[in-house]
Write an enzyme that holds these catalytic residues in place. Structure first.
Site, PDB file in Angstrom:
ATOM      1  N   ASN A   1       0.833  -1.204   0.000  1.00 20.76           N
ATOM      2  CA  ASN A   1       0.000   0.000   0.000  1.00 20.76           C
ATOM      3  C   ASN A   1       0.868   1.254   0.000  1.00 20.76           C
ATOM      4  O   ASN A   1       0.493   2.279  -0.549  1.00 20.76           O
ATOM      5  CB  ASN A   1      -0.894   0.018   1.250  1.00 20.76           C
TER       6      ASN A   1
ATOM      7  N   ASP B   1      -1.401  -6.516   3.357  1.00 21.93           N
ATOM      8  CA  ASP B   1      -1.424  -5.518   4.425  1.00 21.93           C
ATOM      9  C   ASP B   1      -2.149  -4.261   3.959  1.00 21.93           C
ATOM     10  O   ASP B   1      -1.968  -3.817   2.818  1.00 21.93           O
ATOM     11  CB  ASP B   1       0.021  -5.168   4.816  1.00 21.93           C
TER      12      ASP B   1
ATOM     13  N   GLU C   1      -6.238  -7.620   4.598  1.00 27.37           N
ATOM     14  CA  GLU C   1      -6.439  -6.972   5.885  1.00 27.37           C
ATOM     15  C   GLU C   1      -7.331  -5.746   5.719  1.00 27.37           C
ATOM     16  O   GLU C   1      -6.898  -4.702   5.239  1.00 27.37           O
ATOM     17  CB  GLU C   1      -5.103  -6.546   6.515  1.00 27.37           C
TER      18      GLU C   1
HETATM   19  C1  AAO Z   1       4.497   3.801  12.989  1.00 25.87           C
HETATM   20  C2  AAO Z   1       4.156   4.723  14.173  1.00 25.87           C
HETATM   21  C3  AAO Z   1       3.333   5.908  13.689  1.00 25.87           C
HETATM   22  C4  AAO Z   1       4.075   6.639  12.578  1.00 25.87           C
HETATM   23  C5  AAO Z   1       4.395   5.661  11.450  1.00 25.87           C
HETATM   24  C6  AAO Z   1       5.218   6.287  10.340  1.00 25.87           C
HETATM   25  O1  AAO Z   1       3.437   3.978  15.158  1.00 25.87           O
HETATM   26  O2  AAO Z   1       3.122   6.786  14.791  1.00 25.87           O
HETATM   27  O3  AAO Z   1       3.253   7.663  12.048  1.00 25.87           O
HETATM   28  O4  AAO Z   1       5.144   4.546  11.991  1.00 25.87           O
HETATM   29  O5  AAO Z   1       6.454   6.654  10.842  1.00 25.87           O
HETATM   30  C7  AAO Z   1       2.288  -0.847  11.898  1.00 25.87           C
HETATM   31  C8  AAO Z   1       2.056  -0.222  13.261  1.00 25.87           C
HETATM   32  C9  AAO Z   1       2.052   1.293  13.180  1.00 25.87           C
HETATM   33  C10 AAO Z   1       3.320   1.773  12.488  1.00 25.87           C
HETATM   34  C11 AAO Z   1       3.288   1.198  11.079  1.00 25.87           C
HETATM   35  C12 AAO Z   1       4.471   1.641  10.217  1.00 25.87           C
HETATM   36  O6  AAO Z   1       0.822  -0.666  13.784  1.00 25.87           O
HETATM   37  O7  AAO Z   1       2.043   1.807  14.520  1.00 25.87           O
HETATM   38  O8  AAO Z   1       3.332   3.201  12.443  1.00 25.87           O
HETATM   39  O9  AAO Z   1       3.367  -0.249  11.197  1.00 25.87           O
HETATM   40  O10 AAO Z   1       5.664   1.261  10.778  1.00 25.87           O
HETATM   41  C13 AAO Z   1      -5.272   1.091  10.335  1.00 25.87           C
HETATM   42  C14 AAO Z   1      -5.163   0.384   8.989  1.00 25.87           C
HETATM   43  C15 AAO Z   1      -4.625  -1.023   9.107  1.00 25.87           C
HETATM   44  C16 AAO Z   1      -3.378  -1.078   9.981  1.00 25.87           C
HETATM   45  C17 AAO Z   1      -3.739  -0.493  11.329  1.00 25.87           C
HETATM   46  C18 AAO Z   1      -2.557  -0.524  12.298  1.00 25.87           C
HETATM   47  O11 AAO Z   1      -6.411   0.372   8.348  1.00 25.87           O
HETATM   48  O12 AAO Z   1      -4.305  -1.463   7.807  1.00 25.87           O
HETATM   49  O13 AAO Z   1      -4.138   0.871  11.149  1.00 25.87           O
HETATM   50  N1  AAO Z   1      -2.838  -2.434  10.083  1.00 25.87           N
HETATM   51  C19 AAO Z   1      -1.714  -2.873   9.213  1.00 25.87           C
HETATM   52  C20 AAO Z   1      -0.719  -3.733   9.978  1.00 25.87           C
HETATM   53  C21 AAO Z   1       0.042  -2.871  10.968  1.00 25.87           C
HETATM   54  C22 AAO Z   1       0.858  -1.822  10.229  1.00 25.87           C
HETATM   55  C23 AAO Z   1       0.207  -1.298   9.006  1.00 25.87           C
HETATM   56  C24 AAO Z   1      -0.994  -1.779   8.536  1.00 25.87           C
HETATM   57  C25 AAO Z   1       0.976  -0.352   8.179  1.00 25.87           C
HETATM   58  O14 AAO Z   1      -1.371  -4.800  10.565  1.00 25.87           O
HETATM   59  O15 AAO Z   1       0.890  -3.647  11.798  1.00 25.87           O
HETATM   60  O16 AAO Z   1       1.112  -0.711  11.116  1.00 25.87           O
HETATM   61  O17 AAO Z   1       1.729  -1.148   7.259  1.00 25.87           O
HETATM   62  C26 AAO Z   1      -9.694   2.553  12.780  1.00 25.87           C
HETATM   63  C27 AAO Z   1      -9.772   2.159  11.312  1.00 25.87           C
HETATM   64  C28 AAO Z   1      -8.715   1.175  10.913  1.00 25.87           C
HETATM   65  C29 AAO Z   1      -7.355   1.650  11.368  1.00 25.87           C
HETATM   66  C30 AAO Z   1      -7.401   1.873  12.885  1.00 25.87           C
HETATM   67  C31 AAO Z   1      -6.067   2.316  13.460  1.00 25.87           C
HETATM   68  O18 AAO Z   1     -10.091   1.445  13.589  1.00 25.87           O
HETATM   69  O19 AAO Z   1     -11.017   1.579  11.070  1.00 25.87           O
HETATM   70  O20 AAO Z   1      -8.707   1.019   9.513  1.00 25.87           O
HETATM   71  O21 AAO Z   1      -6.398   0.619  11.070  1.00 25.87           O
HETATM   72  O22 AAO Z   1      -8.365   2.871  13.140  1.00 25.87           O
HETATM   73  O23 AAO Z   1      -5.667   3.525  12.883  1.00 25.87           O
HETATM   74  C32 AAO Z   1     -12.089   1.074  17.227  1.00 25.87           C
HETATM   75  C33 AAO Z   1     -12.858   1.289  15.942  1.00 25.87           C
HETATM   76  C34 AAO Z   1     -12.016   0.889  14.753  1.00 25.87           C
HETATM   77  C35 AAO Z   1     -10.864   1.777  14.738  1.00 25.87           C
HETATM   78  C36 AAO Z   1     -10.120   1.570  16.034  1.00 25.87           C
HETATM   79  C37 AAO Z   1      -8.947   2.466  16.194  1.00 25.87           C
HETATM   80  O24 AAO Z   1     -11.741  -0.297  17.425  1.00 25.87           O
HETATM   81  O25 AAO Z   1     -14.014   0.545  16.009  1.00 25.87           O
HETATM   82  O26 AAO Z   1     -12.696   0.989  13.539  1.00 25.87           O
HETATM   83  O27 AAO Z   1     -10.960   1.842  17.141  1.00 25.87           O
HETATM   84  O28 AAO Z   1      -9.380   3.794  16.181  1.00 25.87           O
END
Ligand code: AAO
Length: 446
Positions: free
Chosen positions: A49, A146, A182
């Site tokens: 992505n 992802d 995902e």
């Molecule tokens: C890191 C730092 C960041 C920095 C970034 C860039 O933590 O502060 O800005 O580097 O320097 C992983 C880590 C991240 C990390 C990233 C890159 O988790 O912390 O960032 O690597 O190194 C969204 C996406 C989903 C994603 C998820 C984590 O849609 O695709 O965030 N998962 C995948 C992987 C994950 C990875 C990435 C993607 C990136 O599994 O390991 O990140 O490659 C809402 C939305 C979701 C959204 C969440 C969180 O969810 O619906 O789509 O997921 O927010 O942002 C309730 C709600 C629910 C909501 C949730 C959170 O449960 O019902 O809908 O609350 O608000």
């Protein structure tokens, strides 16, 4: 990088070279070969992505010395240049996703500041296709896509149609890669899981959240309510759902799911949740395998949610120690090796394709069900003992409970269950018992 070597560094690619602190390409190839040779298939978590954070600067700090310049959007090892990113389309002031109700932002703005690739361009697609086909040729069986929610499903579709068949050295000729995307969809947002169904399986994040709520008995939930577990719990069709109790994000407060998610930190309830998942026919199941980290909860947030796998001071990952009883050490949790979980994977394979039969519950947190004469499970999540005689649907015989023990030759190291000629059996699970559930199946008959 600040913090130092977080686990999430590998979600910020700078090239598609196969190397990381887990090993290089020839080591990867060797692993895939050895696993395939013993019937263990490998599915790769592919990140296409985005590339790394737009503010990451430049240099050769990336894996395999791949040069990058984030500000100029320059990734010569792929190669990608500034024409390959969505910046001109994204209209938010920050350039990041600011509102999940707007599908344009979700697809064309930056997730967490990560440079967002244009998968709608042929040039970008062809780089991704080459990357995935290389992995297929090495022998992998499929992919976790992802952040699929942040890529248009039609773009994923075009990429998938250009993928090679799986390597015929291990897979039947013409086999296609297994795909799971995902997509976090708990409802109420613009992008929906169903948009992705035609591409393959889709993660069902409601599964672990709801199952955790039931087993913790929150919101007045009880296991008896699981009689209707499945689509009627607002979950997607079973043949599309990719399900799990926890994942690498929500076991540490990232992603979605919140505090109801059960993990290895709460082993008794966790084993029941995984046991229930594996016994129940809904969805395509995945089990988690974790490492320990020094959790530090302050005001509800884990300050150490970034801590990576057990590693040495130079960042290299520590090997997995395997003890005589087959469990892991050196910081590795290896839930997949816990007897109860491993044995329930066998249970799932033995009962595969069979419907639920003989459901029983005490209208509270004691439940039992069978899988049409192939297996039977009983759970006690009440604060009182369970002692009950139930129809199991199983052929008469003495069965070994695969939760308190396992079948070894003609003997059982755990509880034995006697199924009478009419299929009835007596089950006892005291509420303080070490093992809060019992599982028997036709392959564990003595
Ligand atoms: C890191 C730092 C960041 C920095 C970034 C860039 O933590 O502060 O800005 O580097 O320097 C992983 C880590 C991240 C990390 C990233 C890159 O988790 O912390 O960032 O690597 O190194 C969204 C996406 C989903 C994603 C998820 C984590 O849609 O695709 O965030 N998962 C995948 C992987 C994950 C990875 C990435 C993607 C990136 O599994 O390991 O990140 O490659 C809402 C939305 C979701 C959204 C969440 C969180 O969810 O619906 O789509 O997921 O927010 O942002 C309730 C709600 C629910 C909501 C949730 C959170 O449960 O019902 O809908 O609350 O608000």
């Amino acid at each position: 990088m600040n913090p130092w070597r977080p686990w999430w560094e590998r979600y910020q690619p700078v090239s598609y070279k196969l190397c990381s602190r887990s090993g290089n390409e020839s080591e990867f190839r060797d692993m895939v070969t050895r696993c395939n040779n013993v019937g263990v298939h490998i599915y790769v978590d592919v990140v296409f992505n985005h590339m790394l954070n737009s503010a990451a600067g430049s240099g050769n700090r990336g894996i395999c010395n791949s040069y990058f310049n984030a500000e100029r959007h320059d990734f010569p090892s792929v190669p990608y240049s500034r024409f390959d990113f969505n910046d001109p389309i994204c209209k938010t002031p920050s350039g990041d996703i600011e509102n999940y109700s707007d599908p344009i932002q979700v697809r064309y703005c930056r997730l967490y500041g990560l440079l967002d690739l244009s998968q709608w361009k042929d040039d970008v697609r062809s780089k991704i296709i080459d990357f995935l086909n290389h992995l297929i040729d090495l022998g992998v069986a499929g992919f976790r896509i992802d952040a699929a929610k942040h890529i248009r499903p039609e773009d994923i579709n075009v990429i998938l149609t250009k993928l090679n068949n799986l390597n015929a050295r291990w897979f039947t000729k013409g086999s296609r890669p297994f795909i799971y995307q995902e997509v976090i969809d708990l409802g109420g947002e613009a992008v929906q899981s169903s948009e992705y169904f035609r591409n393959g399986r889709v993660t069902e994040f409601k599964y672990g959240m709801q199952l955790g709520t039931v087993l913790r008995k929150w919101n007045e939930q009880k296991m008896a309510n699981l009689k209707s577990w499945g689509e009627s719990w607002h979950m997607m069709p079973s043949n599309k759902a990719f399900v799990f109790v926890d994942n690498h994000d929500n076991q540490r407060g990232h992603g979605s799911g919140g505090s109801s998610i059960l993990t290895f930190w709460n082993p008794r309830l966790y084993k029941m949740a995984v046991g229930f998942m594996l016994a129940h026919p809904y969805g395509f199941t995945r089990i988690m395998s974790s490492y320990w980290w020094p959790k530090d909860i302050q005001n509800g947030t884990d300050l150490n949610d970034w801590v990576g796998p057990p590693s040495n001071s130079d960042g290299s990952i520590k090997p997995v120690t395997i003890y005589a009883n087959e469990t892991c050490g050196n910081g590795w949790i290896c839930e997949h090796r816990w007897d109860e979980i491993r044995n329930m994977v066998i249970f799932r394979n033995v009962v595969y394709g069979e419907p639920i039969t003989n459901w029983w519950d005490n209208n509270n947190n004691q439940v039992a069900f069978g899988r049409a004469g192939k297996g039977f499970v009983v759970f006690n999540n009440d604060d009182r003992n369970l002692l009950v005689i139930l129809p199991t649907g199983l052929p008469a015989g003495v069965y070994c409970d695969v939760i308190s023990g396992r079948k070894e030759g003609k003997t059982c190291t755990g509880i034995q269950i006697h199924v009478a000629a009419n299929g009835m059996a007596r089950f006892q699970i005291n509420y303080q018992a070490k093992h809060p559930f019992i599982a028997i199946h036709v392959e564990a008959r003595l």
